[in-house]
Write an enzyme that holds these catalytic residues in place. Sequence first.
Site, mmCIF file in Angstrom:
data_model
loop_
_atom_site.group_PDB
_atom_site.id
_atom_site.type_symbol
_atom_site.label_atom_id
_atom_site.label_comp_id
_atom_site.label_asym_id
_atom_site.label_seq_id
_atom_site.Cartn_x
_atom_site.Cartn_y
_atom_site.Cartn_z
ATOM 1 N N GLU A 1 3.806 -2.179 -13.285
ATOM 2 C CA GLU A 1 5.129 -2.670 -13.702
ATOM 3 C C GLU A 1 6.100 -1.516 -13.971
ATOM 4 O O GLU A 1 6.939 -1.576 -14.861
ATOM 5 C CB GLU A 1 5.028 -3.553 -14.955
ATOM 6 C CG GLU A 1 3.959 -4.619 -14.905
ATOM 7 C CD GLU A 1 4.285 -5.739 -13.939
ATOM 8 O OE1 GLU A 1 5.385 -5.734 -13.370
ATOM 9 O OE2 GLU A 1 3.425 -6.598 -13.743
ATOM 10 N N THR B 1 5.832 2.943 -13.476
ATOM 11 C CA THR B 1 5.100 4.031 -14.118
ATOM 12 C C THR B 1 5.901 4.603 -15.289
ATOM 13 O O THR B 1 7.099 4.361 -15.430
ATOM 14 C CB THR B 1 4.827 5.170 -13.116
ATOM 15 O OG1 THR B 1 6.078 5.759 -12.731
ATOM 16 C CG2 THR B 1 4.101 4.654 -11.874
ATOM 17 N N ALA C 1 8.117 -9.230 -17.213
ATOM 18 C CA ALA C 1 6.732 -8.809 -17.408
ATOM 19 C C ALA C 1 6.641 -7.551 -18.264
ATOM 20 O O ALA C 1 5.741 -7.411 -19.097
ATOM 21 C CB ALA C 1 6.066 -8.580 -16.052
ATOM 22 N N ASP D 1 -12.092 9.510 -30.284
ATOM 23 C CA ASP D 1 -12.467 10.791 -30.868
ATOM 24 C C ASP D 1 -13.070 10.596 -32.249
ATOM 25 O O ASP D 1 -14.100 11.200 -32.593
ATOM 26 C CB ASP D 1 -11.223 11.681 -30.940
ATOM 27 C CG ASP D 1 -11.548 13.109 -31.318
ATOM 28 O OD1 ASP D 1 -12.448 13.697 -30.682
ATOM 29 O OD2 ASP D 1 -10.908 13.641 -32.237
ATOM 30 N N LEU E 1 -14.572 7.989 -33.361
ATOM 31 C CA LEU E 1 -15.857 7.301 -33.217
ATOM 32 C C LEU E 1 -16.972 8.213 -32.713
ATOM 33 O O LEU E 1 -18.143 7.841 -32.752
ATOM 34 C CB LEU E 1 -15.709 6.118 -32.249
ATOM 35 C CG LEU E 1 -14.860 4.948 -32.765
ATOM 36 C CD1 LEU E 1 -14.496 4.024 -31.618
ATOM 37 C CD2 LEU E 1 -15.590 4.188 -33.851
ATOM 38 N N GLY E 2 -16.613 9.394 -32.237
ATOM 39 C CA GLY E 2 -17.617 10.315 -31.745
ATOM 40 C C GLY E 2 -18.376 9.746 -30.557
ATOM 41 O O GLY E 2 -17.808 9.072 -29.693
ATOM 42 N N SER F 1 6.464 2.350 -6.424
ATOM 43 C CA SER F 1 7.676 2.607 -7.200
ATOM 44 C C SER F 1 8.951 2.334 -6.404
ATOM 45 O O SER F 1 10.033 2.247 -6.985
ATOM 46 C CB SER F 1 7.683 4.057 -7.689
ATOM 47 O OG SER F 1 6.606 4.291 -8.576
ATOM 48 N N TRP G 1 -2.772 -4.255 -4.982
ATOM 49 C CA TRP G 1 -2.868 -4.192 -6.445
ATOM 50 C C TRP G 1 -2.334 -5.458 -7.097
ATOM 51 O O TRP G 1 -1.590 -5.403 -8.071
ATOM 52 C CB TRP G 1 -2.158 -2.951 -7.010
ATOM 53 C CG TRP G 1 -2.575 -1.670 -6.381
ATOM 54 C CD1 TRP G 1 -1.828 -0.844 -5.598
ATOM 55 C CD2 TRP G 1 -3.877 -1.072 -6.451
ATOM 56 N NE1 TRP G 1 -2.565 0.230 -5.182
ATOM 57 C CE2 TRP G 1 -3.834 0.115 -5.695
ATOM 58 C CE3 TRP G 1 -5.070 -1.435 -7.075
ATOM 59 C CZ2 TRP G 1 -4.940 0.959 -5.545
ATOM 60 C CZ3 TRP G 1 -6.173 -0.599 -6.929
ATOM 61 C CH2 TRP G 1 -6.093 0.576 -6.180
ATOM 62 N N PRO H 1 0.802 -1.227 0.000
ATOM 63 C CA PRO H 1 0.000 0.000 0.000
ATOM 64 C C PRO H 1 0.835 1.278 0.000
ATOM 65 O O PRO H 1 0.463 2.269 -0.621
ATOM 66 C CB PRO H 1 -0.819 -0.128 1.291
ATOM 67 C CG PRO H 1 -0.957 -1.597 1.513
ATOM 68 C CD PRO H 1 0.342 -2.183 1.032
#
Length: 393
Positions: free
Chosen positions: A372, A374, A251, A345, A347-348, A147, A171, A143
Amino acid sequence: MRRGAMGRFQGVDFLHFDDLLTDEERLVRDTVRQWVEDRVLPIIEEHYEAGEFPRHLISEMGALGVLGANLQGYGAAGLNNVAYGLAMQELERGDSAIRSFASVQGALVMYPILSFGSEAQKKKFLPELAAGKLVGCYGLTEPDFGSNPGGMRTTAVDDGDSYVLNGTKMWITNGSIADVAVVWAKLNGVVNGFLVEKGTPGFRTTLIRHKLSLRASVTSELIFDDCRIPKENRLPEAQGLKYPLMCLTQARYSIAWGAIGSAMACYDEALRYAQNRVQFERPIAGYQIQQQKLVEMLTEITKMQFLTLHLGRLKDQGKAKFYHISLAKRNNVYCALEIARTARDILGANGIVGEYQAMRHAANLESVKTYEGTHDIHTLIVGQHITGIAAFT
């Protein structure tokens, strides 16, 4: 035009990328591509909306050979790293949750057991993990320490014939459905790896709910409260922070490929939509601004493809370094997120509904950009390499 009318995905290959692949690499990609078309895309929208992982696909992924696919022996497929990357690309074209499951299972669970585990641990867990009969998770993040994994507070105490774990991990992909967790804890102040099996007294998980990203992925908290595990469950060759970081490098490599899949899905959808969506008596693909958007999307995908292909070749030659992989993960996820936003965008208003993919991929990529390592952390990893000066400790 509804998404279902757009037809099957045909791939994105502007500069004859396929010419650089072997027959086996193309076969692997095309096989996984077909599986995603048939088994993932028809159901992923409902699972995303429900916030549930499609667990019925796990055994199919095992049978397909994508779990730990670039590892050797113990039931793994033994593919080269390019074929493996292409498989990850196609899985994420379906959804980041599908690729995340495979990445965690292979790179973060099977890899450390294969690389740092005992022969007994390898024989017990690896064939079952490769087949999808067991599910694994990776407990590193806490928690208060994302990083900065070296700051972890989870501890292991030697209690004679066992180790006693105390702490919390946060997470954690697959956490609440995992049969075995690779857990990192400090033993006498040194980071060590441990295997904690489901049902062990003192080990419990809670599901993290109400996510707005990676909704089809299982994300959990792992809690260890005087959790006693046998001595043989310590990874004997993993003592020090570099070992969990080695797993993260594996990963991150799969993420670099996976991001291309998300980008391809969004570009393909936006292109087909623009070719068929008529405004002012012509398809919107005929307008300069829309063509500029599509060309920028295609350009970035093409660059991502060749960057990552070369990285895969380097990895197969044993020349890929962690900072090379940081550059690819940083670039590809950033570009994929921009492509997903641009597709939405184009696709509206249709871009916000679930029958189209762009918004789902964009939301997922917000998490992929964070986990993995930032975007900023990967910037500093590459920055340290090129300057020789560490910007963080």
